[in-house]
Design an enzyme around this catalytic site. Sequence first.
Site, PDB file in Angstrom:
ATOM      1  N   ASP A 142      42.729  47.059  50.745  1.00 55.90           N
ATOM      2  CA  ASP A 142      42.702  45.629  51.073  1.00 55.90           C
ATOM      3  C   ASP A 142      41.321  45.270  51.614  1.00 55.90           C
ATOM      4  O   ASP A 142      40.594  46.143  52.106  1.00 55.90           O
ATOM      5  CB  ASP A 142      43.727  45.318  52.174  1.00 55.90           C
ATOM      6  CG  ASP A 142      45.163  45.313  51.653  1.00 55.90           C
ATOM      7  OD1 ASP A 142      45.365  45.383  50.429  1.00 55.90           O
ATOM      8  OD2 ASP A 142      46.083  45.238  52.493  1.00 55.90           O
ATOM      9  N   ARG A 145      41.364  43.193  42.897  1.00 57.90           N
ATOM     10  CA  ARG A 145      42.328  42.130  43.226  1.00 57.90           C
ATOM     11  C   ARG A 145      41.496  40.937  43.700  1.00 57.90           C
ATOM     12  O   ARG A 145      40.663  41.079  44.603  1.00 57.90           O
ATOM     13  CB  ARG A 145      43.258  42.589  44.345  1.00 57.90           C
ATOM     14  CG  ARG A 145      44.159  41.447  44.850  1.00 57.90           C
ATOM     15  CD  ARG A 145      44.796  41.766  46.200  1.00 57.90           C
ATOM     16  NE  ARG A 145      45.704  42.881  46.148  1.00 57.90           N
ATOM     17  CZ  ARG A 145      45.971  43.653  47.199  1.00 57.90           C
ATOM     18  NH1 ARG A 145      45.388  43.438  48.353  1.00 57.90           N
ATOM     19  NH2 ARG A 145      46.812  44.656  47.081  1.00 57.90           N
TER      20      ARG A 145
HETATM   21  P1  FDA Z   1      47.089  28.631  49.148  1.00 56.09           P
HETATM   22  O1  FDA Z   1      47.060  29.190  50.521  1.00 56.09           O
HETATM   23  O2  FDA Z   1      46.371  27.361  48.880  1.00 56.09           O
HETATM   24  O3  FDA Z   1      48.594  28.538  48.696  1.00 56.09           O
HETATM   25  C1  FDA Z   1      49.005  27.858  47.505  1.00 56.09           C
HETATM   26  C2  FDA Z   1      50.430  27.397  47.696  1.00 56.09           C
HETATM   27  O4  FDA Z   1      51.281  28.545  47.821  1.00 56.09           O
HETATM   28  C3  FDA Z   1      50.648  26.621  48.994  1.00 56.09           C
HETATM   29  O5  FDA Z   1      50.388  25.249  48.820  1.00 56.09           O
HETATM   30  C4  FDA Z   1      52.083  26.900  49.263  1.00 56.09           C
HETATM   31  O6  FDA Z   1      52.892  26.071  48.487  1.00 56.09           O
HETATM   32  C5  FDA Z   1      52.268  28.308  48.804  1.00 56.09           C
HETATM   33  N1  FDA Z   1      52.094  29.289  49.898  1.00 56.09           N
HETATM   34  C6  FDA Z   1      51.007  30.023  50.173  1.00 56.09           C
HETATM   35  N2  FDA Z   1      51.235  30.824  51.233  1.00 56.09           N
HETATM   36  C7  FDA Z   1      52.509  30.582  51.613  1.00 56.09           C
HETATM   37  C8  FDA Z   1      53.345  31.091  52.645  1.00 56.09           C
HETATM   38  N3  FDA Z   1      52.918  32.044  53.485  1.00 56.09           N
HETATM   39  N4  FDA Z   1      54.592  30.626  52.743  1.00 56.09           N
HETATM   40  C9  FDA Z   1      55.062  29.693  51.900  1.00 56.09           C
HETATM   41  N5  FDA Z   1      54.317  29.147  50.895  1.00 56.09           N
HETATM   42  C10 FDA Z   1      53.062  29.590  50.769  1.00 56.09           C
HETATM   43  N6  FDA Z   1      43.561  38.171  51.706  1.00 56.09           N
HETATM   44  C11 FDA Z   1      42.528  38.900  52.200  1.00 56.09           C
HETATM   45  O7  FDA Z   1      41.667  38.348  52.902  1.00 56.09           O
HETATM   46  N7  FDA Z   1      42.435  40.238  51.917  1.00 56.09           N
HETATM   47  C12 FDA Z   1      43.343  40.872  51.130  1.00 56.09           C
HETATM   48  O8  FDA Z   1      43.208  42.075  50.887  1.00 56.09           O
HETATM   49  C13 FDA Z   1      44.428  40.112  50.610  1.00 56.09           C
HETATM   50  N8  FDA Z   1      45.365  40.697  49.824  1.00 56.09           N
HETATM   51  C14 FDA Z   1      46.307  39.897  49.187  1.00 56.09           C
HETATM   52  C15 FDA Z   1      47.196  40.466  48.262  1.00 56.09           C
HETATM   53  C16 FDA Z   1      48.043  39.648  47.548  1.00 56.09           C
HETATM   54  C17 FDA Z   1      48.972  40.278  46.537  1.00 56.09           C
HETATM   55  C18 FDA Z   1      48.048  38.240  47.767  1.00 56.09           C
HETATM   56  C19 FDA Z   1      48.931  37.345  46.981  1.00 56.09           C
HETATM   57  C20 FDA Z   1      47.226  37.695  48.717  1.00 56.09           C
HETATM   58  C21 FDA Z   1      46.359  38.506  49.442  1.00 56.09           C
HETATM   59  N9  FDA Z   1      45.517  37.982  50.407  1.00 56.09           N
HETATM   60  C22 FDA Z   1      44.510  38.759  50.918  1.00 56.09           C
HETATM   61  C23 FDA Z   1      45.797  36.634  50.966  1.00 56.09           C
HETATM   62  C24 FDA Z   1      45.028  35.559  50.250  1.00 56.09           C
HETATM   63  O9  FDA Z   1      43.663  35.663  50.571  1.00 56.09           O
HETATM   64  C25 FDA Z   1      45.533  34.166  50.674  1.00 56.09           C
HETATM   65  O10 FDA Z   1      45.427  33.983  52.001  1.00 56.09           O
HETATM   66  C26 FDA Z   1      46.959  33.872  50.303  1.00 56.09           C
HETATM   67  O11 FDA Z   1      47.318  34.475  49.102  1.00 56.09           O
HETATM   68  C27 FDA Z   1      47.146  32.365  50.192  1.00 56.09           C
HETATM   69  O12 FDA Z   1      46.249  31.825  49.263  1.00 56.09           O
HETATM   70  P2  FDA Z   1      46.708  31.211  47.870  1.00 56.09           P
HETATM   71  O13 FDA Z   1      45.731  31.614  46.840  1.00 56.09           O
HETATM   72  O14 FDA Z   1      48.117  31.530  47.599  1.00 56.09           O
HETATM   73  O15 FDA Z   1      46.476  29.649  48.087  1.00 56.09           O
END
Ligand code: FDA
Length: 298
Positions: A123, A174
């Site tokens: 990560d 990732r």
């Molecule tokens: P965004 O936060 O804009 O979310 C898009 C939409 O998804 C939101 O509008 C909401 O509807 C929904 N949503 C998102 N989070 C939600 C929640 N907790 N509960 C309910 N609904 C929610 N980061 C990092 O810094 N280092 C890492 O190693 C990783 N590893 C990682 C692995 C995997 C498999 C994922 C999916 C994510 C990560 N992340 C991470 C976290 C990533 O950086 C980020 O913070 C989250 O995925 C949220 O960003 P989105 O791209 O989903 O967009």
Amino acid sequence: MFNALIAKTLPIVPKSIVKAVAKRYIAGDTLNDAVQTTKRLEKAGATATIDVLGEFVRNREEAEHSREMSAQVVEAIRQHKLPAYLSVKLTSLGLDIDKQFGYENVKELVEQAKQSKIFVRMDMENTPYTDTTLKFYKRLREDGYDNVGVVIQAYLKRSEKDIKSLIDYNASVRLCKGIYVESPDVAFKNPDEIRANYKKLLKILIENQMPVGIATHDDNLISFAEQYIKGEKISKKNYEFQMLLGVREDRRDDLIKKEHKVRIYVPFGDDWYGYSTRRLKENPQIAGYVLKALLTGK
Ligand code: FDA
């Protein structure tokens, strides 16, 4: 506005309430919980990456304990033939205590995983660790391990350069937005800028045929990726979508139905607080959930 207020006041919300609201993001306290969750995901058509919760350990004993827990995950994946791999945070393995000690710990895990053809994803944490994490990745590859991958955060201004430095390794990346609080000197803050950078980085990864985990729940980015993949006729071997346990399961099922590979991040363990509060702050319904839990205790 109200959500932002709740997010800011989370540190004073009783831990029992935070746990009640956050349990959807965590498989449970034990490795068996993670195994059972992974089996359920397999039935739903998804794969998993299992993570032992914990980060920023303070001493060698804690780091060794973390390594041992992750070693048990690798063993469980092997024993139960789970469609899963391991995710690990380098600070949980003692990166902050002594870099060489941290490297030896991750190398031991990667070596153990290699014996059973299991992959290990490191990560990406906050910017004090970005350089070292990338260096460890490259060092592991130079030491002969190809069952290892890294994470790139689209909110960081340096990420394009970092990805370009990984092309020669044909690194498995990732790609996520990034979750830590970073200064505007190093990170984009505007959501549109972060999205634009995500798309740019995804294109670079795909153009260079680097295996990519498209880790997002953002509809705009998922749709962009789907169209791009279709347009470029990208092989299923070279990409998968990745999501967090308990987040947007509707979208997950939709991707599975369209025959995309989908991997779910499955964290477990008793050190749940940091991970859970980060997730809660991202949840658009946070205020409602926290208030309900405060009123009902559930
Ligand atoms: P965004 O936060 O804009 O979310 C898009 C939409 O998804 C939101 O509008 C909401 O509807 C929904 N949503 C998102 N989070 C939600 C929640 N907790 N509960 C309910 N609904 C929610 N980061 C990092 O810094 N280092 C890492 O190693 C990783 N590893 C990682 C692995 C995997 C498999 C994922 C999916 C994510 C990560 N992340 C991470 C976290 C990533 O950086 C980020 O913070 C989250 O995925 C949220 O960003 P989105 O791209 O989903 O967009």
